[in-house]
Structures are given as structure tokens and as C-alpha cells.
Design a protein around this motif. Structure first.
Motif, PDB file in Angstrom:
ATOM      1  N   LEU A  36      52.048 -29.327  13.406  1.00 22.84           N
ATOM      2  CA  LEU A  36      51.008 -29.578  14.690  1.00 22.84           C
ATOM      3  C   LEU A  36      51.465 -30.755  15.528  1.00 22.84           C
ATOM      4  O   LEU A  36      51.674 -30.474  16.935  1.00 22.84           O
ATOM      5  N   PHE A  37      52.293 -31.647  14.927  1.00 25.03           N
ATOM      6  CA  PHE A  37      52.804 -32.879  16.009  1.00 25.03           C
ATOM      7  C   PHE A  37      53.873 -32.320  16.804  1.00 25.03           C
ATOM      8  O   PHE A  37      54.115 -32.652  18.001  1.00 25.03           O
ATOM      9  N   GLY A  38      54.769 -31.372  16.059  1.00 28.34           N
ATOM     10  CA  GLY A  38      56.037 -31.106  16.632  1.00 28.34           C
ATOM     11  C   GLY A  38      55.656 -29.942  17.773  1.00 28.34           C
ATOM     12  O   GLY A  38      56.057 -29.941  18.754  1.00 28.34           O
ATOM     13  N   TYR A  39      54.573 -29.106  17.632  1.00 33.37           N
ATOM     14  CA  TYR A  39      54.499 -28.078  18.532  1.00 33.37           C
ATOM     15  C   TYR A  39      53.726 -28.619  19.616  1.00 33.37           C
ATOM     16  O   TYR A  39      54.208 -28.377  20.921  1.00 33.37           O
ATOM     17  N   VAL A 146      46.264 -35.079  14.948  1.00 33.11           N
ATOM     18  CA  VAL A 146      47.287 -35.468  14.527  1.00 33.11           C
ATOM     19  C   VAL A 146      47.637 -36.774  13.886  1.00 33.11           C
ATOM     20  O   VAL A 146      48.211 -37.167  12.927  1.00 33.11           O
ATOM     21  N   GLY A 147      46.506 -37.694  14.215  1.00 29.22           N
ATOM     22  CA  GLY A 147      46.341 -38.715  13.832  1.00 29.22           C
ATOM     23  C   GLY A 147      45.941 -38.904  12.096  1.00 29.22           C
ATOM     24  O   GLY A 147      46.614 -39.670  11.375  1.00 29.22           O
ATOM     25  N   PHE A 148      45.263 -38.254  11.952  1.00 31.85           N
ATOM     26  CA  PHE A 148      44.660 -37.943  10.376  1.00 31.85           C
ATOM     27  C   PHE A 148      46.020 -37.272   9.764  1.00 31.85           C
ATOM     28  O   PHE A 148      46.287 -37.647   8.611  1.00 31.85           O
ATOM     29  N   THR A 149      46.694 -36.283  10.017  1.00 30.80           N
ATOM     30  CA  THR A 149      47.685 -35.690   9.283  1.00 30.80           C
ATOM     31  C   THR A 149      48.957 -36.495   9.310  1.00 30.80           C
ATOM     32  O   THR A 149      49.733 -36.538   8.171  1.00 30.80           O
ATOM     33  N   ASN A 150      49.224 -37.298  10.407  1.00 27.91           N
ATOM     34  CA  ASN A 150      50.381 -38.217  10.257  1.00 27.91           C
ATOM     35  C   ASN A 150      50.148 -39.478   9.303  1.00 27.91           C
ATOM     36  O   ASN A 150      51.344 -39.960   8.889  1.00 27.91           O
ATOM     37  N   PHE A 176      59.590 -30.067   9.561  1.00 27.07           N
ATOM     38  CA  PHE A 176      58.640 -29.220  10.324  1.00 27.07           C
ATOM     39  C   PHE A 176      58.130 -29.728  11.790  1.00 27.07           C
ATOM     40  O   PHE A 176      57.704 -28.961  12.519  1.00 27.07           O
ATOM     41  N   ILE A 177      58.212 -31.082  12.034  1.00 28.34           N
ATOM     42  CA  ILE A 177      58.043 -31.299  13.224  1.00 28.34           C
ATOM     43  C   ILE A 177      59.034 -30.587  14.249  1.00 28.34           C
ATOM     44  O   ILE A 177      58.731 -30.119  15.381  1.00 28.34           O
TER      45      ILE A 177
END
Length: 511
Positions: A36-39, A146-150, A176-177
């Protein structure tokens, strides 16, 4: 010893540390939230160079680019354009501050699920955006996701992985990022020539969100999180699944229960507890590590690499392809990090990566100064533009084996259970606020500092490398429950961490 590179005699709890199929699957699924963050990092910069996107939302930039005399550093200097990129990180900052309580209440896995769902909605809005407010709203929802997943993912990986291999498994998140960055670059390259290409690029953010969210239903929460929420039977089943059905998990479960009771016995608010003197080393690292990660300049290079390469003369298609190349280099260097982080340790990777990045930043700055002139008005040759790309590849490799994966690993492994989610929340919040400021100001800074922008980040790399040498002790192979011992033996931090304070946090069976 000034560098803090000493051997630490840590208690051996005797618990099974083998790698099981369950651990591998759980860590892969959880780490995939890095997509998610990487995309998003990879997609934003490419989309902002697409002519149909600029025509619809930012026509002033196209008019500026068509001007008779163009300063290569200032073409993309637009506060509204940078708000498109940086609004996600402001939203991520806000959500990360609340994510600590959410992670404690819902658990690590459910927080990852929540983040994936919100990100999915944000991607859908961006793909169908008709105006700037709709575009920014989508970005804000992406930021909340992203805040929650990170927040939750690095904790999940550090808690479920065996101590001996914690560095490698935790590096999976950064891996994965990087995969997300490369995938986004390839998609941008394929869609750039179509009038609807920007919609496809932004809208496809729903794909990694859907994959990760569906995968999260297949894994269990970490035993630590389950015990923390009083779900002892589920924690026992999770331990059996992770350690193997033939393993006696009761001793490990009992220790987790004792740690949980110690955490709950502290009536003070965690955000107050973390500021106590005995937790000063961990608190400093929670601020310093994510701050320094962003001051390497890597996310700025990732956000704006298509803009940068197009500005220095590589052309639109070549600029997008160059961004893909940088992403691929990052993935390759991450594989190196995964293979050696638990063998050579965190400090070795930090220091060697810092040296490599510093040399490359200085070289890029000198090359741009010589090629484009002090004011950036001279046209750069194709060969020099390619050399800039090569230098940034080496710079990206240095980041990929050091500050990339380790900045997620260190904050997630150094805090005791009672303030672990709080510490992680602070680390993620610091990261988001710094990246928000940098992404909002980089194009303007590039316009005013010109080639000096790279010297600016090079100076910070020197500072952070010196900080690592003197202030970060080695955490390789140390169980999370024993991490307190590294601070009491460090030349500087031992003045904050007294032996009595450490003993107060120990279960009765650890000596």
C-alpha cells in the motif's frame, strides 16, 4: 566503548525459535501491507508528469514548462501539486497518533484489516476524481489507511518472528514497499500515453489493498496481542500454530501472561509512561530513527524521480523507466539486507549504507552543478543525465540495505510490551510529519537550492551515521523480552537505565 558495539549477555528463555510454515505465511501476508505504502510512493510522482493529469488539474505547470527560458529545477514548483502528494502523509500523521489505542484494542491483525479497507476506499475515489477536492479527499483516506498499516505491521512481524530471524522477517515489510514502488512505476510507464492513464494508475491502488485485506483473514493475531487483550485460549492456539503442534507452548504462554500483567499493573497513561527517564533511550530512538530515515531524502527521490529525471533531460518515457530502475535496485539491495541483517547486525548495515549514500549525494550535486551551471539554466547532456541515474541507483542501494528496512525494525523491537504500541505510534507519527514537510517543500527547495538540495541531504546523512556509531547498540538476536539489557550496558544510555529499573520490569523467572 564509544560505539556501543559490545556483546550482550541476554537471558535464554529456551523457547522454540524455529521457522514454521505458519510463521512464513503469516509474515508474508502481514508484510504485504507494505504494498500500500510502496504503491502510493511510486505512483504519485509518475502521475504528476502525465500531461492529461496536469491538463485536468494543474494546467499552470504545463504553461510554465512551455516557457521560453526554463530553470530545470523550478518546472514543477507548485504548492497545490505538492499538496496532492503530501496530503496523504498529513492524514497518516493524524491516524498514526490514534493507531496506538486502536492496535491495543483491536489487535495487530484487525488494525491491518482496517487500514486496508480505508485504503481501498481512498484508491477508488482517486481513480474516479473529477476535481481537486475529490482528489485530495481520496489522498487523505489513503493516508488514514497507511497510518494504520504502518503502525500495526512492524509490530506484528517483530512479535511473531523468532528472535534469531526477526531482522529478516521484519525487513519483509520494506521489501513489499519496494515491490509496490516498482509495480507502480511499471504501471505508470504503461499508462502514461493514454488520456485515461492517470485514472488507471491511481485507481489500481485498490488491487494491493484488496489482496492484503483478503490475506489478513487467513492469519491469526500475534500471541502477545491476544494475551494483552485477555484472549488466552486464542493465544495458546496461535502459539501452537506458530511453534508447531508438537511444541510445549505453556512456558512461553506463561511468560507472555506475566509480561501482560506487568504492563496492565501500570496505571499511568502509556503516553506519560514513555516519557519516564528509564525509557529515554527508546524514546530518543522512536524520534531519531524515523526522522533520520526521511532526512536521507529517499522518499523525496521516489516521489519526484520522474519529475527530476524529466527535468534533467531524460524525456518523459525515459524518466518513468528510470523510476522503475531505481525501484528495482531498491528491491535487489533489500534482498541483500534480508540475507545478512541477522548475521552482521543492524549497526554494520546502517554505517555502510550511510557512507554509500553520502558519497552518491555529493557526487550528484557536483555533477549537476558542473553540467547545468550554478543557476540551472544550461542544458544537461544525455550522458550526464544517465550518470545522475547511475549515482542515484547506488544511493538507492545504500538505502535499501540500511535505513529502508532497519527504520521499521528498530522502533518495533526496542520497547517493552506495556508501551510498545505507544512507541511505535510515535515513530510512525514522526515519520509522517517529516515526510509531509519534506514533500510539501522539496520542489520549492529544489527550485531555490538547486544542486545544493542534494548536499543538504548529504549533510544529514553524515549526522545520522555518526549518531548510529555512538548511540545505537546492537539488537541482533536479542529476544524482545530481554531488550532492556542493551541500554544498561551502553556507554551513554546506562546513565538513564538503572539496574533497579530494569528489574522492575522482569518476570520472576528471568534473571
Amino acid at each position: 566503548m564509544a560505539g556501543g558495539a559490545f556483546a550482550v549477555d541476554t537471558p535464554n528463555n529456551g523457547f522454540a525459535g524455529k521457522i514454521t510454515l505458519s510463521i512464513i505465511i503469516s509474515c508474508i501476508v502481514a508484510a504485504s501491507s507494505g504494498l500500500l505504502f510502496g504503491y502510493d510512493i511510486g505512483i504519485s510522482g509518475g502521475v504528476t508528469t502525465m500531461v492529461p493529469f496536469l491538463q485536468k488539474f494543474f494546467p499552470d505547470i504545463l504553461r510554465k514548462a512551455a516557457g521560453s527560458e526554463v530553470n530545470i529545477y523550478c518546472v514543477y514548483d507548485s504548492q497545490v501539486l505538492t499538496l496532492f502528494t503530501s496530503s496523504l502523509y498529513l492524514a497518516g500523521l493524524i491516524s498514526s497518533l490514534g493507531a496506538s489505542r486502536v492496535t491495543m484494542a483491536l489487535g495487530r491483525r484487525n488494525t491491518i484489516l482496517l487500514g486496508g479497507t480505508i485504503f481501498f476506499i481512498g484508491g477508488s475515489l482517486n481513480g474516479g476524481a473529477e476535481n481537486i477536492p475529490m482528489l485530495i479527499l481520496g489522498r487523505i483516506l489513503l493516508g488514514f489507511g497507511v497510518g494504520f498499516t504502518n503502525q500495526a505491521t512492524p509490530l506484528y512481524l517483530s512479535e511473531i518472528a523468532p528472535a534469531k530471524w526477526r531482522g529478516a522477517f521484519n525487513a519483509g515489510f520494506q521489501f513489499f514497499i519496494s515491490i509496490g514502488v516498482v509495480a507502480a512505476g511499471c504501471i505508470n510507464y504503461g499508462t502514461a500515453k493514454h488520456t485515461w492513464g492517470w485514472r488507471v494508475s491511481l485507481g489500481l491502488a485498490v488491487v494491493p489493498a484488496a489482496i492484503m485485506t483478503m490475506g489478513a483473514f487467513l492469519i491469526t493475531d500475534t500471541p502477545s496481542s491476544l494475551v494483552e487483550r485477555g484472549k488466552i485460549d486464542q493465544a495458546r492456539r496461535a502459539l501452537h500454530k506458530a511453534r508447531g503442534s508438537s511444541t510445549d507452548v505453556e512456558p512461553e504462554l506463561e511468560e507472555l501472561i506475566r509480561w501482560s500483567k506487568i504492563a496492565k499493573s501500570v496505571e499511568q497513561e502509556p503516553f506519560k509512561t514513555i516519557f519516564e527517564r528509564k525509557y529515554r533511550p527508546q524514546l530518543v530512538m522512536a524520534f531519531a530513527i524515523p526522522f533520520f530515515q526521511q532526512m536521507t531524502g529517499i522518499n523525496i527521490v521516489a516521489f519526484y524521480s520522474p519529475n527530476l529525471f524529466q527535468s534533467v533531460g531524460l524525456g518523459h518515457d525515459a524518466a518513468l523507466l528510470s523510476a522503475v530502475i531505481l525501484g528495482a535496485v531498491n528491491v535487489a539491495s533489500l534482498l541483500v539486507s534480508i540475507g545478512i541483517v541477522d548475521r552482521f547486525g543492524r549497526r554494520f548495515l546502517f554505517i555502510t549504507g550511510g557512507i554509500c549514500m553520502f558519497l552518491c549525494q555529493v557526487a550528484v550535486s557536483v555533477l549537476l552543478a558542473v553540467s547545468t551551471g550554478v543557476h540551472g539554466t544550461k542544458e544537461i547532456s544525455k550522458s550526464n543525465a544517465v550518470l545522475v541515474l547511475v549515482l542515484l541507483c547506488f544511493y538507492t542501494a545504500g538505502f535499501g540495505w540500511s535505513w529502508g528496512p532497519l527504520s521499521w525494525l528498530i522502533p518495533s523491537e526496542i520497547f517493552p510490551l506495556k508501551i510498545r504500541t505507544t512507541g511505535q505510534s510515535i515513530a510512525i507519527a514522526v515519520q509522517f510529519i517529516v515526510v509531509f514537510i519534506l514533500s510539501q517543500t522539496f520542489l520549492s527547495m529544489l527550485c531555490h537550492f538547486k544542486f545544493g538540495a542534494f548536499l543538504f541531504y548529504g549533510g544529514w546523512i553524515v549526522v545520522m551515521t555518526v549518531f548510529i556509531i555512538f548511540f545505537l547498540p546492537e539488537t541482533k538476536g536479542i529476544p524482545l523480552e530481554s531488550m532492556y539489557s542493551i541500554w544498561g550496558k551502553h556507554w551513554f544510555w546506562r546513565r538513564f537505565v538503572k539496574e533497579e529499573a530494569a528489574q522492575e520490569n522482569l518476570p520472576s523467572n528471568i534473571t
